[in-house]
Structure formats: C-alpha cells, structure tokens
Design an enzyme around this catalytic site. Structure first.
Site, mmCIF file in Angstrom:
data_model
loop_
_atom_site.group_PDB
_atom_site.id
_atom_site.type_symbol
_atom_site.label_atom_id
_atom_site.label_comp_id
_atom_site.label_asym_id
_atom_site.label_seq_id
_atom_site.Cartn_x
_atom_site.Cartn_y
_atom_site.Cartn_z
ATOM 1 C CB ALA A 15 18.605 22.440 -32.102
ATOM 2 N N GLY A 18 20.679 18.635 -28.521
ATOM 3 C CA GLY A 18 19.821 18.659 -27.745
ATOM 4 C C GLY A 18 18.732 17.475 -27.926
ATOM 5 C CG ASP A 19 17.203 15.134 -31.286
ATOM 6 O OD1 ASP A 19 15.329 15.280 -30.931
ATOM 7 O OD2 ASP A 19 16.290 14.253 -32.133
ATOM 8 C CB ALA A 20 21.033 13.003 -29.170
ATOM 9 C CD GLU A 23 14.177 9.876 -29.545
ATOM 10 O OE1 GLU A 23 13.602 9.268 -29.244
ATOM 11 O OE2 GLU A 23 13.391 11.433 -29.658
#
Length: 140
Positions: A15, A18-20, A23
């Site tokens: 995560a 994945g978040d980066a 974004e």
C-alpha cells in the site's frame, strides 16, 4: 525488485508504494486537464485519493468483477493488514478497504504490469468521473 520479492511484501508495504504510484497518476491527470491552482488541484485530487473515494472505486470494481483472483489476494492482504496509523477523516473499515486498494496498485507496479495498471487507472478514472457527473445532475 523481482516478482517473488514483491509477492512476499506485507500489505502495508504494498500500500505504501501503491499510494505513491496512484498519487502520481492522479496528479498527472489533473495537470493534463489544465488545472494549476493549488486549491483546485487539491480539491480535485481528493475525489480520487481519499479513503472514501478509493472504497467507492473498489465497490464498483467488485460489482463489475474487475479484479482477478491474483489482485483480490493482494487487496485482501492490504485490507487485512494491521497498520499502526489510523484514519483521519474516515472510519476504520473504509481506511482498511483503501489500504487494500493501494496494495493492488503496489503489486501491479512492482511486478511491472503496466498494461493492467493502466486498465486499473482507466477504471478508477471512469468511476470517479461518473460519480462526479451524478453529483452534478443531483445538484441541478
């Protein structure tokens, strides 16, 4: 990182990356739409990156049976991971679902599944834009 190493990562680590990645996809999209003012960028980015928005996208993916079994495995790994951080603007369940969402992006990115990641992004984009259209119609 090779595929075997990526598949051994815990849900929080998946995560995290994945978040980066998500974004950057969102920011690229907003800039290509011609948005440049920080307040407008932030408001529009929230439609994609908030835990609630990500949970709605996963719900739509579930209804459409979009995720394959492999991706579902990593969604569940992320969703079920025990994080030391807590949600700021949402409940724990929604936060965990969004962590699962980001874990799927993370495994796709680390495995360099660019075509599938693009399909995933296109689904996200379509879902968010449709929800925005529904809100606009509702307000009128």
């Amino acid at each position: 990182m090779n595929k075997q190493q990526a598949e051994l990562l815990n849900g929080i680590a998946l995560a995290y990356i994945g978040d980066a990645v998500y974004e950057v996809l969102v920011r690229d999209y907003l800039l290509t739409k011609g948005l440049t003012k920080p307040a407008i960028l932030q408001k529009n980015a929230t439609r994609f990156v908030s835990a609630k928005a990500q949970a709605k996208i996963i719900e739509a993916m579930s209804e459409a049976e979009f995720l394959n079994d492999y991706e579902l495995t990593y969604f569940k790994r992320g969703r079920n991971a025990h994080s030391k951080t807590t949600a700021k603007n949402t409940d724990v369940v929604t936060y965990r679902i969004s962590t699962g969402f980001e874990a799927v992006i993370g495994i796709l990115h680390l495995n360099e599944e660019k075509e599938r990641l693009q399909e995933f992004w296109n689904f996200c984009l379509k879902t968010v834009e449709e929800q925005q259209s529904e809100l606009t119609v509702f307000k009128k």
